[in-house]
Design an enzyme around this catalytic site. Structure first.
Site, PDB file in Angstrom:
ATOM      1  N   THR A 129       0.829  -1.206   0.000  1.00  0.00           N
ATOM      2  CA  THR A 129       0.000   0.000   0.000  1.00  0.00           C
ATOM      3  C   THR A 129       0.867   1.262   0.000  1.00  0.00           C
ATOM      4  O   THR A 129       2.007   1.230   0.495  1.00  0.00           O
ATOM      5  CB  THR A 129      -0.919   0.032   1.245  1.00  0.00           C
ATOM      6  N   ASP A 130       0.299   2.352  -0.490  1.00  0.00           N
ATOM      7  CA  ASP A 130       1.046   3.625  -0.459  1.00  0.00           C
ATOM      8  C   ASP A 130       1.227   4.135   0.974  1.00  0.00           C
ATOM      9  O   ASP A 130       2.037   5.022   1.227  1.00  0.00           O
ATOM     10  CB  ASP A 130       0.374   4.696  -1.340  1.00  0.00           C
ATOM     11  N   GLU A 131       0.468   3.559   1.920  1.00  0.00           N
ATOM     12  CA  GLU A 131       0.602   4.005   3.321  1.00  0.00           C
ATOM     13  C   GLU A 131       1.968   3.683   3.896  1.00  0.00           C
ATOM     14  O   GLU A 131       2.356   4.242   4.929  1.00  0.00           O
ATOM     15  CB  GLU A 131      -0.480   3.372   4.205  1.00  0.00           C
ATOM     16  N   TYR A 153      -1.433  -0.463  11.118  1.00  0.00           N
ATOM     17  CA  TYR A 153      -1.782  -1.099   9.841  1.00  0.00           C
ATOM     18  C   TYR A 153      -0.649  -0.912   8.837  1.00  0.00           C
ATOM     19  O   TYR A 153      -0.159  -1.880   8.240  1.00  0.00           O
ATOM     20  CB  TYR A 153      -3.096  -0.519   9.279  1.00  0.00           C
ATOM     21  N   LYS A 157       1.851  -3.711   7.082  1.00  0.00           N
ATOM     22  CA  LYS A 157       1.964  -3.858   5.623  1.00  0.00           C
ATOM     23  C   LYS A 157       3.412  -3.639   5.177  1.00  0.00           C
ATOM     24  O   LYS A 157       3.900  -4.307   4.266  1.00  0.00           O
ATOM     25  CB  LYS A 157       1.041  -2.864   4.910  1.00  0.00           C
TER      26      LYS A 157
HETATM   27  P1  NAD Z   1     -10.829  -5.877   2.621  1.00  0.00           P
HETATM   28  O1  NAD Z   1     -10.695  -5.608   4.086  1.00  0.00           O
HETATM   29  O2  NAD Z   1     -12.039  -5.438   1.897  1.00  0.00           O
HETATM   30  O3  NAD Z   1     -10.680  -7.455   2.368  1.00  0.00           O
HETATM   31  C1  NAD Z   1      -9.721  -8.242   3.003  1.00  0.00           C
HETATM   32  C2  NAD Z   1     -10.063  -9.702   2.715  1.00  0.00           C
HETATM   33  O4  NAD Z   1      -9.058 -10.531   3.323  1.00  0.00           O
HETATM   34  C3  NAD Z   1     -11.408 -10.136   3.302  1.00  0.00           C
HETATM   35  O5  NAD Z   1     -12.117 -10.907   2.354  1.00  0.00           O
HETATM   36  C4  NAD Z   1     -11.023 -10.988   4.505  1.00  0.00           C
HETATM   37  O6  NAD Z   1     -11.968 -11.999   4.816  1.00  0.00           O
HETATM   38  C5  NAD Z   1      -9.704 -11.588   4.022  1.00  0.00           C
HETATM   39  N1  NAD Z   1      -8.845 -11.992   5.129  1.00  0.00           N
HETATM   40  C6  NAD Z   1      -8.523 -11.271   6.234  1.00  0.00           C
HETATM   41  N2  NAD Z   1      -7.732 -12.004   7.039  1.00  0.00           N
HETATM   42  C7  NAD Z   1      -7.538 -13.206   6.422  1.00  0.00           C
HETATM   43  C8  NAD Z   1      -6.791 -14.362   6.749  1.00  0.00           C
HETATM   44  N3  NAD Z   1      -6.105 -14.435   7.891  1.00  0.00           N
HETATM   45  N4  NAD Z   1      -6.792 -15.388   5.881  1.00  0.00           N
HETATM   46  C9  NAD Z   1      -7.501 -15.330   4.723  1.00  0.00           C
HETATM   47  N5  NAD Z   1      -8.237 -14.257   4.365  1.00  0.00           N
HETATM   48  C10 NAD Z   1      -8.251 -13.201   5.212  1.00  0.00           C
HETATM   49  O7  NAD Z   1      -9.500  -5.292   1.983  1.00  0.00           O
HETATM   50  P2  NAD Z   1      -9.253  -4.505   0.628  1.00  0.00           P
HETATM   51  O8  NAD Z   1      -9.538  -3.083   0.837  1.00  0.00           O
HETATM   52  O9  NAD Z   1      -9.872  -5.247  -0.488  1.00  0.00           O
HETATM   53  O10 NAD Z   1      -7.651  -4.648   0.531  1.00  0.00           O
HETATM   54  C11 NAD Z   1      -7.066  -5.777  -0.101  1.00  0.00           C
HETATM   55  C12 NAD Z   1      -5.563  -5.626  -0.081  1.00  0.00           C
HETATM   56  O11 NAD Z   1      -5.180  -4.424  -0.755  1.00  0.00           O
HETATM   57  C13 NAD Z   1      -4.966  -5.510   1.315  1.00  0.00           C
HETATM   58  O12 NAD Z   1      -3.734  -6.203   1.326  1.00  0.00           O
HETATM   59  C14 NAD Z   1      -4.743  -4.023   1.500  1.00  0.00           C
HETATM   60  O13 NAD Z   1      -3.700  -3.774   2.419  1.00  0.00           O
HETATM   61  C15 NAD Z   1      -4.378  -3.610   0.086  1.00  0.00           C
HETATM   62  N6  NAD Z   1      -4.669  -2.226  -0.296  1.00  0.00           N
HETATM   63  C16 NAD Z   1      -5.919  -1.708  -0.098  1.00  0.00           C
HETATM   64  C17 NAD Z   1      -6.199  -0.424  -0.545  1.00  0.00           C
HETATM   65  C18 NAD Z   1      -7.575   0.184  -0.383  1.00  0.00           C
HETATM   66  O14 NAD Z   1      -7.743   1.366  -0.638  1.00  0.00           O
HETATM   67  N7  NAD Z   1      -8.593  -0.573   0.011  1.00  0.00           N
HETATM   68  C19 NAD Z   1      -5.201   0.334  -1.182  1.00  0.00           C
HETATM   69  C20 NAD Z   1      -3.931  -0.222  -1.340  1.00  0.00           C
HETATM   70  C21 NAD Z   1      -3.686  -1.505  -0.904  1.00  0.00           C
HETATM   71  O1  DAU Z   2      -3.858   4.520   0.962  1.00  0.00           O
HETATM   72  C1  DAU Z   2      -4.236   3.180   0.842  1.00  0.00           C
HETATM   73  C2  DAU Z   2      -5.030   2.785   2.066  1.00  0.00           C
HETATM   74  O2  DAU Z   2      -6.290   3.414   1.942  1.00  0.00           O
HETATM   75  C3  DAU Z   2      -5.200   1.275   2.204  1.00  0.00           C
HETATM   76  O3  DAU Z   2      -3.951   0.686   2.371  1.00  0.00           O
HETATM   77  C4  DAU Z   2      -6.107   0.951   3.396  1.00  0.00           C
HETATM   78  O4  DAU Z   2      -6.348  -0.450   3.476  1.00  0.00           O
HETATM   79  C5  DAU Z   2      -7.431   1.668   3.199  1.00  0.00           C
HETATM   80  O5  DAU Z   2      -8.243   1.452   4.336  1.00  0.00           O
HETATM   81  C6  DAU Z   2      -7.205   3.169   2.988  1.00  0.00           C
HETATM   82  O6  DAU Z   2      -6.735   3.787   4.217  1.00  0.00           O
HETATM   83  P1  DAU Z   2      -7.267   5.230   4.678  1.00  0.00           P
HETATM   84  O7  DAU Z   2      -7.061   5.352   6.127  1.00  0.00           O
HETATM   85  O8  DAU Z   2      -6.725   6.296   3.799  1.00  0.00           O
HETATM   86  O9  DAU Z   2      -8.846   5.047   4.301  1.00  0.00           O
HETATM   87  P2  DAU Z   2     -10.177   5.459   5.107  1.00  0.00           P
HETATM   88  O10 DAU Z   2     -11.296   5.238   4.159  1.00  0.00           O
HETATM   89  O11 DAU Z   2     -10.237   4.821   6.437  1.00  0.00           O
HETATM   90  O12 DAU Z   2      -9.996   7.011   5.310  1.00  0.00           O
HETATM   91  C7  DAU Z   2      -9.815   7.885   4.202  1.00  0.00           C
HETATM   92  C8  DAU Z   2      -9.713   9.318   4.730  1.00  0.00           C
HETATM   93  O13 DAU Z   2     -10.971   9.703   5.286  1.00  0.00           O
HETATM   94  C9  DAU Z   2      -8.703   9.465   5.859  1.00  0.00           C
HETATM   95  O14 DAU Z   2      -8.040  10.716   5.737  1.00  0.00           O
HETATM   96  C10 DAU Z   2      -9.537   9.440   7.116  1.00  0.00           C
HETATM   97  C11 DAU Z   2     -10.847  10.070   6.669  1.00  0.00           C
HETATM   98  N1  DAU Z   2     -12.048   9.567   7.378  1.00  0.00           N
HETATM   99  C12 DAU Z   2     -12.247   8.232   7.435  1.00  0.00           C
HETATM  100  C13 DAU Z   2     -13.345   7.707   8.079  1.00  0.00           C
HETATM  101  C14 DAU Z   2     -13.566   6.199   8.156  1.00  0.00           C
HETATM  102  C15 DAU Z   2     -12.957  10.457   7.943  1.00  0.00           C
HETATM  103  O15 DAU Z   2     -12.788  11.695   7.889  1.00  0.00           O
HETATM  104  N2  DAU Z   2     -14.051   9.946   8.589  1.00  0.00           N
HETATM  105  C16 DAU Z   2     -14.271   8.591   8.688  1.00  0.00           C
HETATM  106  O16 DAU Z   2     -15.292   8.186   9.306  1.00  0.00           O
END
Ligand code: NAD
Ligand code: DAU
Length: 345
Positions: A129-131, A153, A157
């Site tokens: 992730t970019d985080e 988190y 990662k």
């Molecule tokens: P999500 O939380 O929607 O889904 C995660 C999935 O992993 C779920 O289906 C969950 O059941 C499964 N899981 C969790 N623990 C597990 C385990 N121990 N064994 C098997 N399965 C398990 O997540 P997402 O937002 O789809 O993110 C997917 C991947 O992409 C993650 O690795 C996350 O770090 C990365 N990522 C997410 C974002 C974003 O914006 N959502 C951005 C960049 C990277």
């Molecule tokens: O950047 C990639 C990441 O993006 C992924 O690796 C993570 O899995 C994904 O959860 C996401 O992380 P963020 O923390 O950026 O996403 P979130 O949707 O939780 O929050 C986005 C922005 O919105 C952040 O600045 C916090 C703010 N926020 C979030 C929530 C849930 C609010 O202001 N209010 C809220 O209730």
């Protein structure tokens, strides 16, 4: 000539990005057989895979990536592994980080260690992730920049990201590491900001904006993310990191206004709340390396956001049961409407 079958393992394929990837892969690769391995945590929803649940080219296995007895043989039987499974919500990692270390770090270790013993694996995509770069005040992170994760988190990662790299450097596992920016689209669990605000606004409930609302995220449509991963499987170099970003840097307050406009809801729903601990101000990735391989995002943010809002509007069957299971939502709803969320007395 008929292409040989490619055995592909997708971990976390019942989650948001994973399920979009499974659907994309089965649509675009007629010679792929896809196995989804997912623990079905709160974030894993089998309904995300309903279109392919009976597809003979897909099988679903409920299991934990930390369980070597289940995950190991699946990795060793695969040509390609795309490892999405993770605990993913920053706010949860601030409350209880243990599951993040177990799944994100140890789970990645289990898969990589199995990959080390494989003689058929041609690509292991570690979804990072970019985080991991931490908060970026100015400019954009390049793949060679130092990583400075700032919440549990992001740190878990980052650990997995570097562990994957080490398995390439030491054991020659064909690892590709992707660092994607904030995704949006269908199937995103309504704890993340876009689906949380959209579904709250549909119900005319307050939308809790953290801090001053000026934090910036770069929004990437989930389909553009899936296409980037696909391209990297084909053209990426093992041992390398690739940023994936949508190029849509938006302040949270502006994002909130757009969502409310799309749903024709008043700005009075915006409720400033206490800031997230250690809230990263801005993420921004330089995507030149990926673009040099020919990738461009196809979804302009305005259109992508509109389509996403429409998806949540039309698919209440998907999100309402999730929210109704959450006591905080029920309290919210009752405060707003003076009656139970399900309409019963
Ligand atoms: P999500 O939380 O929607 O889904 C995660 C999935 O992993 C779920 O289906 C969950 O059941 C499964 N899981 C969790 N623990 C597990 C385990 N121990 N064994 C098997 N399965 C398990 O997540 P997402 O937002 O789809 O993110 C997917 C991947 O992409 C993650 O690795 C996350 O770090 C990365 N990522 C997410 C974002 C974003 O914006 N959502 C951005 C960049 C990277
Ligand atoms: O950047 C990639 C990441 O993006 C992924 O690796 C993570 O899995 C994904 O959860 C996401 O992380 P963020 O923390 O950026 O996403 P979130 O949707 O939780 O929050 C986005 C922005 O919105 C952040 O600045 C916090 C703010 N926020 C979030 C929530 C849930 C609010 O202001 N209010 C809220 O209730």
């Amino acid at each position: 000539m008929v292409k040989p079958t490619v055995e592909t393992l997708v971990t976390g394929g019942a989650g948001f990005i994973g399920s979009n990837f499974v659907l994309h892969a089965l649509d675009t690769h007629p010679n792929w057989r896809v196995t989804t391995l997912d623990k079905l945590t709160y974030a894993g929803r089998l309904e995300n895979l309903q279109k392919v649940i009976d597809d003979p080219r897909h099988r679903f296995i409920e299991g934990d990536v930390t369980d070597a007895a289940v995950a190991g043989p699946l990795v060793r039987a695969s040509d390609i592994v795309i490892h999405f499974a993770a605990e993913t919500h920053v706010d949860r990692s601030l409350q209880e980080a243990g599951a993040f270390i177990t799944t994100d770090v140890y789970g990645s270790f289990v898969l990589l260690d199995a990959a080390r013993e494989s003689d058929r694996l041609r690509c292991f995509v570690q979804i990072s992730t970019d985080e991991v770069y931490g908060s970026v005040e100015k400019g954009s992170s390049r793949e060679t920049d130092e990583i400075r994760p700032r919440n549990p988190y992001a740190a878990s990662k980052a650990g997995a990201d570097r562990l994957a790299y080490s398995y390439w450097a030491t054991h020659g596992v064909p690892v590709i590491i992707t660092r994607g920016s904030n995704n949006y689209g269908r199937h995103q669990f309504p704890e993340k900001v876009i689906p949380l605000f959209v579904t709250n606004a549909i119900d005319r409930l307050p939308v809790p904006l953290y801090g001053d609302g000026k934090n910036i995220r770069d929004w990437l449509h989930v389909e553009d993310h899936c296409r980037a991963i696909d391209l990297l499987i084909e053209k990426g170099n093992a041992g390398e990191v690739y940023n994936i970003g949508g190029g849509n840097e938006v302040q949270n307050i502006d994002l909130t206004h757009r969502i409310l406009e799309l749903l024709d809801r008043p700005t009075s729903l915006i409720t400033p709340v206490e800031d997230r601990l250690g809230h990263d101000r801005r993420y921004s990735v330089d995507t030149g390396k990926l673009r040099a391989l020919g990738w461009r995002p196809r979804h302009p943010f305005e259109e992508g956001l509109r389509a996403t809002v429409d998806w949540y509007r039309k698919n209440e069957w998907w999100w309402r049961p999730i929210k109704e299971a959450d006591p905080a939502y029920r309290d919210y709803y009752e405060t707003q409407y003076g009656r139970r969320h399900d309409g019963r007395a």
